[in-house]
Structure formats: structure tokens, C-alpha cells
Write a protein that holds these residues in place. Sequence first.
Motif, PDB file in Angstrom:
ATOM      1  N   LYS A 183     -18.323  43.663 -19.504  1.00 50.85           N
ATOM      2  CA  LYS A 183     -17.742  44.227 -18.290  1.00 50.85           C
ATOM      3  C   LYS A 183     -18.454  45.499 -17.834  1.00 50.85           C
ATOM      4  O   LYS A 183     -18.519  45.785 -16.637  1.00 50.85           O
ATOM      5  CB  LYS A 183     -16.259  44.516 -18.512  1.00 50.85           C
ATOM      6  N   ILE A 184     -18.962  46.278 -18.776  1.00 51.35           N
ATOM      7  CA  ILE A 184     -19.578  47.561 -18.405  1.00 51.35           C
ATOM      8  C   ILE A 184     -20.811  47.355 -17.525  1.00 51.35           C
ATOM      9  O   ILE A 184     -20.932  48.006 -16.474  1.00 51.35           O
ATOM     10  CB  ILE A 184     -19.910  48.388 -19.657  1.00 51.35           C
ATOM     11  N   THR A 228     -26.554  42.134 -17.207  1.00 53.82           N
ATOM     12  CA  THR A 228     -25.240  41.494 -17.104  1.00 53.82           C
ATOM     13  C   THR A 228     -25.279  40.063 -17.613  1.00 53.82           C
ATOM     14  O   THR A 228     -26.347  39.453 -17.762  1.00 53.82           O
ATOM     15  CB  THR A 228     -24.749  41.495 -15.648  1.00 53.82           C
ATOM     16  N   LEU A 259     -21.428  44.882 -15.579  1.00 55.56           N
ATOM     17  CA  LEU A 259     -20.953  44.361 -14.294  1.00 55.56           C
ATOM     18  C   LEU A 259     -20.418  45.484 -13.412  1.00 55.56           C
ATOM     19  O   LEU A 259     -20.671  45.515 -12.205  1.00 55.56           O
ATOM     20  CB  LEU A 259     -19.877  43.298 -14.524  1.00 55.56           C
ATOM     21  N   ILE A 260     -19.661  46.394 -14.014  1.00 57.54           N
ATOM     22  CA  ILE A 260     -19.154  47.545 -13.263  1.00 57.54           C
ATOM     23  C   ILE A 260     -20.315  48.398 -12.759  1.00 57.54           C
ATOM     24  O   ILE A 260     -20.332  48.848 -11.606  1.00 57.54           O
ATOM     25  CB  ILE A 260     -18.207  48.384 -14.141  1.00 57.54           C
ATOM     26  N   ASP A 261     -21.308  48.604 -13.619  1.00 54.83           N
ATOM     27  CA  ASP A 261     -22.498  49.364 -13.238  1.00 54.83           C
ATOM     28  C   ASP A 261     -23.220  48.682 -12.085  1.00 54.83           C
ATOM     29  O   ASP A 261     -23.691  49.342 -11.142  1.00 54.83           O
ATOM     30  CB  ASP A 261     -23.422  49.490 -14.444  1.00 54.83           C
ATOM     31  N   TYR A 313     -22.735  49.301 -24.127  1.00 57.95           N
ATOM     32  CA  TYR A 313     -23.150  48.819 -22.810  1.00 57.95           C
ATOM     33  C   TYR A 313     -23.640  47.379 -22.898  1.00 57.95           C
ATOM     34  O   TYR A 313     -23.329  46.545 -22.043  1.00 57.95           O
ATOM     35  CB  TYR A 313     -24.249  49.725 -22.270  1.00 57.95           C
ATOM     36  N   TYR A 336     -22.420  60.508 -10.813  1.00 57.11           N
ATOM     37  CA  TYR A 336     -22.436  59.186 -11.434  1.00 57.11           C
ATOM     38  C   TYR A 336     -23.697  58.986 -12.273  1.00 57.11           C
ATOM     39  O   TYR A 336     -23.642  58.370 -13.350  1.00 57.11           O
ATOM     40  CB  TYR A 336     -22.343  58.091 -10.388  1.00 57.11           C
ATOM     41  N   VAL A 364     -21.905  46.619  -9.760  1.00 62.44           N
ATOM     42  CA  VAL A 364     -21.121  46.738  -8.526  1.00 62.44           C
ATOM     43  C   VAL A 364     -21.286  48.134  -7.920  1.00 62.44           C
ATOM     44  O   VAL A 364     -21.504  48.275  -6.706  1.00 62.44           O
ATOM     45  CB  VAL A 364     -19.631  46.446  -8.807  1.00 62.44           C
ATOM     46  N   ILE A 365     -21.214  49.161  -8.750  1.00 56.57           N
ATOM     47  CA  ILE A 365     -21.355  50.531  -8.253  1.00 56.57           C
ATOM     48  C   ILE A 365     -22.758  50.759  -7.701  1.00 56.57           C
ATOM     49  O   ILE A 365     -22.932  51.402  -6.655  1.00 56.57           O
ATOM     50  CB  ILE A 365     -21.038  51.534  -9.373  1.00 56.57           C
ATOM     51  N   THR A 366     -23.771  50.216  -8.371  1.00 56.96           N
ATOM     52  CA  THR A 366     -25.150  50.405  -7.924  1.00 56.96           C
ATOM     53  C   THR A 366     -25.398  49.746  -6.578  1.00 56.96           C
ATOM     54  O   THR A 366     -26.018  50.338  -5.690  1.00 56.96           O
ATOM     55  CB  THR A 366     -26.122  49.824  -8.975  1.00 56.96           C
TER      56      THR A 366
END
Length: 237
Positions: A127-128, A215, A130-132, A122, A107, A134-136
Motif C-alpha cells: 500500500k505504501i 508498486t 501505491l500511496i506514494d 516501503y 512531502y 497517487v501523491i506523486t
Amino acid sequence: MFGLQVNLSPLLEPLGFMKILEWIFSIFVFATCGVYKGTTTILVSCKGVVNKTATAAFAYPFRLNTAVFSAPDPTRCSGTWTDFHLVGNFSSSAQFFVTFAVLAFLYCIAALVLYVGYMHLYRNMGKIPLIDLVITVMAAFLWLVSTSAWAKALTDIKISTGPSIVQEIASCKLPGSTCFFASVTSMGTLNVSVVFGLLNMILWGGNAWFVYKETSLHNPSNSTPQSSGIYPPTTGI
């Protein structure tokens, strides 16, 4: 707008620099844990045998219940020596820890490619980040869980391969037979893997703040067009 635009400046910012550290530290995790090999050795004295070594080899993923002590001599102590396996199967904790480190490593590579080549997307697509984020956050939590599980498993591995194993070997309790614990391969690299697991948890947890700042949750004005008011401006006659 959607094409590749290489820009190395994000790597000098906390967002990119910490991602590089996460990438490096994830390598240390599976490099220190996933390649470990060790042995535990006892000295056996029985009928016709004095201080002969019996060795059990073990390695990642630490299925100790498959590791068996070698016989101290070809006659197996005149037929009195019976096979003894180490106790415990710690493969689930070890594999979870190493597998997650590999996934985090992959990742980080994907994120670094995004930061370096597509930072314009980015920061322009809400959305990108925000996805980053959540994953972090999930990764920081999983580092805590996997490291804790592996640290507990490592403690049990040390017990299962340490001096206490002599008390569990039935052949050592027979009349005329004695056993003494001799040595076990150093587990310093495994201790280091736990340290790197904790460092990864701290890095990912800290990096969550820098991802959050990218974000719309932190700066909503970046994701919504600015407006001077509810009503459109009036025009002259």
C-alpha cells in the motif's frame, strides 16, 4: 521488521535521487516568488512641480489594489493630485503557487526519511508505494495547474505595473499635468520561479514512473506469494 534501518543506497537510485531534486527545486520556487518586493515609478509634472517621482510599492502576495502611488510633492500638485491604486489582486494565484511548493517540500522530506530509514517497509508493504504513486501523480498535475495560474498572474502583474498605468491615472489627465513612466523593479526572479515550477512538473511527472515500478501494479509477483499450482503437492503413501 518495523524499526529504523538506515540505508543511503536508495538515494543513489532514480527513485531517491529525483526526490532530492524535487526537494531542492521546491525550495527555489518559494524562495524566488515568496520574498519578492518591488516598486513602480512615474515622473509627474504639474503646477509648480517638474519631474517629481511618484512611487507605488508592491510585494508578495501581490495585492496590487492595496498599493498606492505616493504624492509627487507635499502640496499634492497644489491639491490636484488624487490617490491612485494599482489595479488587480493576484494573491490567490501567488499564494496557491507558493503554498503548494511548501507542501511539496515537506512531502519530499517525509518521503526521503521513508526511503532512507524504512525502505524495507516501503518494498514489503504494497500500500505504501501505491500511496506514494497517487501523491506523486497528483503533485505533477498540481504543479501544472499552479504554475500555469501563476504564469498568467505574473503576466497581468507586469501589465498592471508597467507603462500602461500612466493612462489610468486621473491626475495625469488634468490640464497642465503630464506623467511619464520611469521604471519598475526587475521581475527576473519571478520569471525564474515560473521556470522552476515547470521543472518541478517535469520532475514529479518523470518520478511517477520510478514510483510506479515499486508498486504491485508493475510487478504483481512482489505482493503475492508464489505458488507452483492450484493443488497442493501429493504425498507418498
